[in-house]
Scaffold this active site. Structure first.
Site, PDB file in Angstrom:
ATOM      1  N   ALA A  92       9.605  -3.676  -3.843  1.00 43.36           N
ATOM      2  CA  ALA A  92       9.484  -2.800  -4.999  1.00 43.36           C
ATOM      3  C   ALA A  92       8.622  -1.608  -4.607  1.00 43.36           C
ATOM      4  O   ALA A  92       7.840  -1.681  -3.663  1.00 43.36           O
ATOM      5  CB  ALA A  92       8.834  -3.559  -6.151  1.00 43.36           C
ATOM      6  N   GLY A 133      10.744  -7.517  -3.081  1.00 36.82           N
ATOM      7  CA  GLY A 133      11.914  -7.315  -3.938  1.00 36.82           C
ATOM      8  C   GLY A 133      13.181  -7.057  -3.149  1.00 36.82           C
ATOM      9  O   GLY A 133      14.283  -7.325  -3.640  1.00 36.82           O
ATOM     10  N   GLU A 189      14.341 -10.481  -2.341  1.00 37.42           N
ATOM     11  CA  GLU A 189      14.776 -11.092  -3.606  1.00 37.42           C
ATOM     12  C   GLU A 189      16.143 -10.554  -4.023  1.00 37.42           C
ATOM     13  O   GLU A 189      16.977 -11.292  -4.543  1.00 37.42           O
ATOM     14  CB  GLU A 189      13.716 -10.855  -4.681  1.00 37.42           C
ATOM     15  CG  GLU A 189      12.427 -11.629  -4.422  1.00 37.42           C
ATOM     16  CD  GLU A 189      11.322 -11.256  -5.385  1.00 37.42           C
ATOM     17  OE1 GLU A 189      10.918 -12.146  -6.166  1.00 37.42           O
ATOM     18  OE2 GLU A 189      10.895 -10.084  -5.386  1.00 37.42           O
ATOM     19  N   GLU A 221       4.225 -10.334  -1.025  1.00 42.32           N
ATOM     20  CA  GLU A 221       3.530  -9.963  -2.258  1.00 42.32           C
ATOM     21  C   GLU A 221       2.091 -10.494  -2.318  1.00 42.32           C
ATOM     22  O   GLU A 221       1.197  -9.826  -2.840  1.00 42.32           O
ATOM     23  CB  GLU A 221       4.304 -10.499  -3.481  1.00 42.32           C
ATOM     24  CG  GLU A 221       5.594  -9.748  -3.792  1.00 42.32           C
ATOM     25  CD  GLU A 221       6.792 -10.260  -3.018  1.00 42.32           C
ATOM     26  OE1 GLU A 221       7.922  -9.891  -3.376  1.00 42.32           O
ATOM     27  OE2 GLU A 221       6.615 -11.001  -2.023  1.00 42.32           O
TER      28      GLU A 221
HETATM   29  N1  T1G Z   1       6.383   0.966  -1.927  1.00 44.30           N
HETATM   30  C1  T1G Z   1       6.019   2.258  -1.797  1.00 44.30           C
HETATM   31  N2  T1G Z   1       5.732   2.869  -0.615  1.00 44.30           N
HETATM   32  C2  T1G Z   1       5.835   2.112   0.486  1.00 44.30           C
HETATM   33  C3  T1G Z   1       6.204   0.743   0.434  1.00 44.30           C
HETATM   34  C4  T1G Z   1       6.495   0.170  -0.841  1.00 44.30           C
HETATM   35  N3  T1G Z   1       6.872  -1.098  -0.984  1.00 44.30           N
HETATM   36  N4  T1G Z   1       6.200   0.263   1.688  1.00 44.30           N
HETATM   37  C5  T1G Z   1       5.850   1.287   2.495  1.00 44.30           C
HETATM   38  N5  T1G Z   1       5.628   2.392   1.783  1.00 44.30           N
HETATM   39  C6  T1G Z   1       5.245   3.713   2.299  1.00 44.30           C
HETATM   40  C7  T1G Z   1       3.876   3.711   2.968  1.00 44.30           C
HETATM   41  O1  T1G Z   1       2.854   3.929   2.040  1.00 44.30           O
HETATM   42  C8  T1G Z   1       4.010   4.871   3.946  1.00 44.30           C
HETATM   43  O2  T1G Z   1       3.822   6.061   3.219  1.00 44.30           O
HETATM   44  C9  T1G Z   1       5.461   4.792   4.366  1.00 44.30           C
HETATM   45  O3  T1G Z   1       6.134   4.055   3.338  1.00 44.30           O
HETATM   46  C10 T1G Z   1       5.663   4.096   5.661  1.00 44.30           C
HETATM   47  O4  T1G Z   1       5.004   2.852   5.607  1.00 44.30           O
HETATM   48  C11 T1G Z   1       9.121  -7.642  -7.411  1.00 44.30           C
HETATM   49  C12 T1G Z   1       6.603  -6.819  -6.749  1.00 44.30           C
HETATM   50  C13 T1G Z   1       7.765  -1.893   5.402  1.00 44.30           C
HETATM   51  C14 T1G Z   1       6.585  -3.128   7.144  1.00 44.30           C
HETATM   52  O5  T1G Z   1       4.565  -5.434   0.470  1.00 44.30           O
HETATM   53  O6  T1G Z   1       4.621  -3.767   4.790  1.00 44.30           O
HETATM   54  O7  T1G Z   1       8.368  -6.229  -3.909  1.00 44.30           O
HETATM   55  O8  T1G Z   1       1.756   6.828   4.329  1.00 44.30           O
HETATM   56  O9  T1G Z   1       3.287   3.339   7.384  1.00 44.30           O
HETATM   57  O10 T1G Z   1       4.171   0.638   9.665  1.00 44.30           O
HETATM   58  O11 T1G Z   1       8.555  -9.295  -5.924  1.00 44.30           O
HETATM   59  O12 T1G Z   1       5.266  -0.419   5.039  1.00 44.30           O
HETATM   60  O13 T1G Z   1       3.955   7.694   5.059  1.00 44.30           O
HETATM   61  O14 T1G Z   1       3.037   8.336   2.808  1.00 44.30           O
HETATM   62  O15 T1G Z   1       3.552   1.023   6.437  1.00 44.30           O
HETATM   63  O16 T1G Z   1       6.669   1.058   9.721  1.00 44.30           O
HETATM   64  C15 T1G Z   1       6.491  -5.979  -1.335  1.00 44.30           C
HETATM   65  C16 T1G Z   1       5.002  -3.123   2.111  1.00 44.30           C
HETATM   66  C17 T1G Z   1       6.205  -5.036  -2.451  1.00 44.30           C
HETATM   67  C18 T1G Z   1       5.949  -4.251   1.982  1.00 44.30           C
HETATM   68  C19 T1G Z   1       6.838  -0.637   7.299  1.00 44.30           C
HETATM   69  N6  T1G Z   1       6.679  -5.245  -0.114  1.00 44.30           N
HETATM   70  N7  T1G Z   1       5.315  -2.271   3.252  1.00 44.30           N
HETATM   71  O17 T1G Z   1       5.694  -0.528   8.063  1.00 44.30           O
HETATM   72  O18 T1G Z   1       5.330   2.007   7.909  1.00 44.30           O
HETATM   73  S1  T1G Z   1       5.870  -5.909  -3.940  1.00 44.30           S
HETATM   74  C20 T1G Z   1       5.659  -5.030   0.720  1.00 44.30           C
HETATM   75  C21 T1G Z   1       5.053  -2.686   4.517  1.00 44.30           C
HETATM   76  C22 T1G Z   1       7.382  -6.493  -4.461  1.00 44.30           C
HETATM   77  C23 T1G Z   1       8.663  -7.920  -6.020  1.00 44.30           C
HETATM   78  C24 T1G Z   1       7.335  -7.378  -5.660  1.00 44.30           C
HETATM   79  C25 T1G Z   1       5.302  -1.682   5.599  1.00 44.30           C
HETATM   80  C26 T1G Z   1       6.658  -1.863   6.325  1.00 44.30           C
HETATM   81  P1  T1G Z   1       3.112   7.288   3.894  1.00 44.30           P
HETATM   82  P2  T1G Z   1       4.177   2.277   6.862  1.00 44.30           P
HETATM   83  P3  T1G Z   1       5.455   0.803   8.954  1.00 44.30           P
END
Ligand code: T1G
Length: 696
Positions: free
Chosen positions: A61, A100, A103, A123
């Site tokens: 998400a 998400g 999911e 998460e």
């Molecule tokens: N939402 C918004 N922005 C995101 C994002 C996300 N989920 N993931 C990454 N970004 C942005 C990040 O801030 C950065 O921005 C750019 O993308 C590159 O990221 C309902 C509620 C995918 C492994 O927890 O672990 O789903 O700094 O530098 O090293 O159940 O990003 O360039 O402006 O980290 O290659 C669950 C979070 C959400 C994954 C890539 N998902 N992301 O790593 O790049 S909760 C996560 C990561 C959810 C549901 C629930 C990593 C990555 P900027 P990066 P990277």
């Protein structure tokens, strides 16, 4: 439109495109719904493939939407539309299908992936839990035990392992889209059923009767203070014991409770703070980093050896220089033993150990550094020795080589001034043990060139460190704040608290150890020696008098089985010391202080608010670019609990700056002296009703 829809014969393709990581924001949710509707509306189409553009499948998400009013449909509503599809949907995964994103894939009828892909539900690392069916669908696919492990760890699972567990139906070699379309056509040709994960039942045969009780007990120890973990156990248990729809409703309720919890706000802050720290003023994408293929390290002591291991782990050859053969042999021996210990735990193969050791070139020849792209000095922490080393380095290092110092206190500019190339000089302050601690303070000198900063910041990622750029002032960010925190801890002991009480409060707050235990670990003699060089009156000698007395009594800490605490040989458990207690009493008397009782609250406020207050000072002086950088430093360098977001986030969000200011003013006035000065920046922020975010 963050998506598109196309037809490949009888197979539709729902294509999501929301760079950089296809985060599932409002527009992506709309695109998913539109895609499913297009599939079901077109009689020629018999199935669809869901695929993403760019470097990854949906990585979850959109976290930037959290805490704000959520545009409809929300993700669970989107997934209801997908689950209601009358035609099968095949998720085609590359990169990382996370949260998400996974999911969504679990709601599809089938999942295929390239071998390099990973899937996971991270998460919990954001203080949340899978809120779009993950806690109910994953147990039905892989069993409750594996599901609980995956959801509680939050770690990604490689595609092949996910296929073995039943999450992925086929690992695609070659082009993903082509492979997915072929798979979809096979499904259609076979007239296969449209299996919904949610409709599956869970095989309980292998699950021990006390499985969930044991899981809860384990978490109560390992993850004490953490909110989301216990919720997750409850929900996976619900997946086992309750109908799917009921489980989903419970999941939604628990998800919202996590979303509203301060721990999630803190962990989301940390997620972005870590990424923001990589953005350095004056160092944008136009600044080309220098190439670093080889590294030189001067000093094979504890720090030099640990620093070397980071580069060897990243496959970068290291030339390690020492002055004496026995010191060199000792240093190389420690590195090998560290690797062998890791291999003994099964985390490295013997071959990998040898690969790393083969990249290490120990030498007594200083000139062997002449070819290195980056040279890091990790010698004794006195200015005279540092200046001598940099003078010699300046004479032999190749043009364009980066000259770095691992000093933890001394001025980078003074060190750079002995060279003819101050633009190539930078501070790279590693934290002990350097091969373990994730923080790297990158100290910007007055003349440090932008491409040097860009290079070192890029390199910090290559060696799995979190780099934070800071200004060149005494103690940089971390140790500067540690001074203020340590002062208050000592001051509480001087006024009546016991070391045990102070350490217990800080541990309860969530740090792995209290300040006094930490000093015993680091060695009281180090602080004692550095105080010998400091100007009398430049520090409050009363609060370090106890430590001085202990050192003069031969009690340096753990290494002498006695410091503030007593230690049994080979045992790091701190035990109360009657000698220390008597020295503390004596020093209070000498300082004319009547010892009094302390509350936990006072100890916590004085130590943690002093940390934040000094944080305001490094912000005011420009030593730190952002308050969130200070939080990152304390999380990765000093064991500050991530679920509190860091000292600045904690003070602003859990205490509130107006109350923090009021408490600091109270303690400053009560102290009756000048050692605690309230930061003018804090005064200003509160007066203007502003927050740290307004400082950017
Ligand atoms: N939402 C918004 N922005 C995101 C994002 C996300 N989920 N993931 C990454 N970004 C942005 C990040 O801030 C950065 O921005 C750019 O993308 C590159 O990221 C309902 C509620 C995918 C492994 O927890 O672990 O789903 O700094 O530098 O090293 O159940 O990003 O360039 O402006 O980290 O290659 C669950 C979070 C959400 C994954 C890539 N998902 N992301 O790593 O790049 S909760 C996560 C990561 C959810 C549901 C629930 C990593 C990555 P900027 P990066 P990277």
């Amino acid at each position: 439109m963050r998506g598109s829809f196309e037809k490949h014969g009888n197979i539709g393709v729902i294509r999501i495109n929301n760079p950089p990581v296809n985060a599932i924001g409002a527009t992506v949710r709309a695109a998913l719904v539109d895609g499913v509707k297009a599939l079901n509306a077109d009689p020629e189409l018999q199935a669809a493939v869901l695929i993403c553009e760019g470097r990854t499948f949906m990585a979850g998400a959109d976290i930037t939407e959290f805490g704000k009013p959520m545009a409809s449909p929300n993700l669970p509503e989107v997934l209801d539309v997908m689950e209601a599809s009358g035609k099968p949907i095949v998720a085609a995964i590359h990169g990382t299908a996370l949260g998400g994103g996974l999911e969504t894939a679990l709601t599809c009828h089938y999942r295929v992936a390239v071998a390099s892909a990973k899937v996971g539900l991270p998460e919990v690392k954001l203080g949340l839990l899978p809120g779009a069916g993950g806690t109910q669908r994953l147990p039905r696919l892989v069993g409750p035990a594996t599901a609980l492990e995956v959801i509680l760890s939050g770690d990604p699972v490689p595609a092949k392992a996910a296929a073995a567990a039943g999450v992925i139906d086929r690992v695609i070699e070659g082009d993903l889209l082509a492979g997915a379309i072929t798979f979809a056509q096979e499904v259609v040709a076979k007239g296969s059923a449209m299996p919904l994960v949610g409709a599956r039942t869970i095989d309980l045969a292998s699950l021990p009767a006390d499985f969930f009780t044991t899981a809860r007990a384990g978490l109560a120890k390992a993850k004490r203070n953490l909110f989301a973990h216990q919720q997750i156990v409850d929900l996976v248990e619900a997946a086992v014991t309750k109908p799917f729809a009921e489980g989903i409703a419970l999941e939604r309720k628990a998800f919202m409770a996590c979303m509203m919890h301060p721990q999630s706000a803190a962990l989301r802050h940390v997620f972005f703070a870590e990424r923001t720290a990589a953005k350095v003023a004056g160092v944008d994408d136009s600044v080309q980093p220098r190439e670093v293929k080889t590294v030189g390290i001067i000093g094979a002591g504890t720090m030099g050896g640990g620093i070397a291991m980071n580069f060897l782990n990243a496959g970068i050859p290291v030339t390690l220089v020492e002055v004496k053969q026995d010191a060199l042999d000792r240093g190389v021996g420690v590195i090998r033993r560290n690797y062998e210990a890791t291999a003994a735990k099964g985390k490295l193969t013997t071959e990998q150990v040898e690969q790393r050791m083969d990249l290490l070139k120990p030498t007594l020849e200083f000139t062997d550094l002449a070819h290195a792209d980056l040279i890091i000095e990790a010698v004794f922490e006195t200015m005279a020795i540092k200046k001598d080393v940099f003078t010699r380095l300046d004479a032999i290092a190749k043009p364009g080589a980066i000259l770095a110092t691992n000093t933890s206190y001394l001025s980078i500019d003074d060190i750079a001034a002995v060279t003819a190339r101050p633009q190539d000089v930078v501070g790279t302050h590693f934290f002990s043990p350097a091969n373990v601690m994730k923080l790297l303070e990158i100290v910007r000198g007055a003349k440090t060139a932008p491409d040097v900063l860009a290079t070192v910041m890029g390199l910090s990622r290559r060696i799995s460190k979190v780099g934070v750029v800071c200004g060149n002032r005494d103690g940089f960010i971390g140790n500067r704040l540690l001074g203020a925190y340590g002062y208050q801890a000592n001051r509480c002991v001087l006024e009546g608290a016991t070391p045990e009480q102070v350490d217990a409060v800080i541990r309860k707050f969530g740090l792995p150890m209290g300040p006094i235990q930490m000093w015993d670990l680091a060695g009281l003699d180090i602080g004692y020696r550095s105080r010998q060089d400091r100007e009398p009156g430049s520090f409050d000698e009363r609060v370090t008098r106890t430590s001085d007395r202990l050192v003069e009594a031969g009690r340096f800490g753990q290494k002498t089985n006695g410091g503030y605490y007593d230690y049994l040989p080979g045992d790091r458990t701190p035990r109360s010391s009657a000698l220390t207690a008597s020295i503390i009493e004596q020093v209070s008397v000498e300082c004319g202080i009547t010892r009094r009782a302390f509350t936990e609250e006072e100890i916590l406020e004085r130590c943690m608010l002093a940390l934040m207050n000094e944080g305001c000072e490094v912000l005011r002086e420009g030593v730190a670019a952002r308050a969130s950088d200070i939080d990152v430093v304390y999380l990765y360098g000093y064991g500050f609990p991530a679920y509190r977001g860091g000292p600045m986030h904690w003070a602003e969000n859990e205490v509130g700056l107006p109350k923090a200011l009021e408490r600091l003013r109270h303690y400053a006035a009560e102290s009756g002296d000048h050692w605690l000065q309230v930061s003018p920046l804090l005064e200003k922020l509160v007066a203007e009703g502003k927050s740290f975010k307004d400082l950017r």
